[in-house]
Design an enzyme around this catalytic site. Structure first.
Site: not given
Ligand code: COA
Length: 266
Positions: A72, A117, A120, A140
């Site tokens: 999400a 998600g 999922e 989460e």
């Molecule tokens: N929601 C909103 N934005 C997200 C996102 C999410 N779930 N996952 C990644 N992004 C965005 C980041 O904020 C970033 O945006 P920005 O460049 O404007 O700052 C962009 O996508 C790239 O992500 P980034 O974190 O820089 O990449 P990374 O390779 O360093 O890390 C992850 C990748 C997947 C480990 C990390 O993005 C992450 O932990 N995301 C959240 C995953 C999560 O918790 N999902 C469950 C949600 S309920």
């Protein structure tokens, strides 16, 4: 009419149709394909329309860039009050149901992160093919939340309660090889061969008898939570129905005549 011609232009989905297979690519690369209300509505709409379209016999769902879907859109959560948050969760469940209830088999080609998600979403599909760069997780807990799209219970049933608790309590990511060992990943492919592998599988299934494929999707899903006896009764009921189908007549005749069958989904 081709299915793509019958679909609206989506903001976050790219569609490509080839040999009765529809490839749906999620495109929001700059946010790792994180899902918002619009994307969820588009996926629900797309899979609801596919259901009615006889020209499509299998679907491949994938993501562009380095993620399948990173879950999400967490930034959107900042703006939600309780009502909006629950409406968002409901929209997610509607999207998973549209895929689960889609009459066509759906293959998730997981190219990168499938988190929250996004994991999922893959679990709502029928088959998962993963790139060896894929990462699966339900993180989460790191936000102080629990997954809302059914992933906890699906993983607990798939991998058992001990693995499910470890994964969800730590939010740790699984590799494609771990996914294969836990039996939710069917095949692991090199990143550059992922789509080709998923497409070949989709084309293979698209060439089988559509009503039998549709029945198998329903039978495995419905049988999962039923007793063995009840599930096997479902099998027999579907088999009896299929025996009267044109496709079964064609399949049996083609075998006797030593020619390939021509199935029409009737
Ligand atoms: N929601 C909103 N934005 C997200 C996102 C999410 N779930 N996952 C990644 N992004 C965005 C980041 O904020 C970033 O945006 P920005 O460049 O404007 O700052 C962009 O996508 C790239 O992500 P980034 O974190 O820089 O990449 P990374 O390779 O360093 O890390 C992850 C990748 C997947 C480990 C990390 O993005 C992450 O932990 N995301 C959240 C995953 C999560 O918790 N999902 C469950 C949600 S309920």
């Amino acid at each position: 009419m081709t299915v793509t011609a019958s679909m609206p232009a989506y903001q976050y989905l790219q569609l490509e149709e080839k040999e009765a297979v529809l490839v749906v690519t999620i495109r929001r690369e700059e946010k790792l394909n994180a899902m918002n209300n619009v994307m969820m509505a588009e996926l629900t709409d797309c899979f609801t329309r596919i259901r009615e379209h006889s020209g499509v016999r299998a679907v491949v769902l994938t993501g562009s860039g380095k993620a399948f879907m990173a879950g999400a859109d967490i930034n959107g959560y900042n703006e939600f009050d309780m009502g909006q948050f629950f409406a968002f969760q409901d929209k997610g469940r509607e999207m998973y149901r549209a895929i689960e209830n889609c009459t066509k088999p759906v293959i998730a080609a997981v190219n990168g992160y499938a988190l929250g998600g996004g994991f999922e979403l893959a679990l709502a599909c029928d088959i998962i093919i993963a790139s060896d760069k894929a990462k699966f997780g339900l993180p989460e807990v790191k936000l102080g939340l629990v997954p809302g799209g059914g992933g906890v219970q699906k993983i607990a049933r798939l991998a058992g309660p001990f693995v499910a608790k470890e994964l969800t309590m730590t939010g740790r990511f699984l590799t494609a090889a771990e996914g294969k060992a836990l039996l939710f990943v069917g095949q692991v492919a090199e990143p550059e061969r992922l789509l080709e592998t998923a497409f070949a599988l989709a084309r293979d299934i698209a060439g089988q008898a559509p009503l039998a494929v549709q029945a198998l999707k329903k039978l495995v899903d419905a049988g999962r939570d039923a007793s063995l006896e009840t599930a096997q009764a479902y099998d027999r009921a579907y088999l009896a129905n299929l025996f009267h189908s044109e496709d079964a007549k064609e399949g049996i005749a083609a075998f006797a005549e030593k020619r390939p069958p021509h199935f029409q989904g009737k």
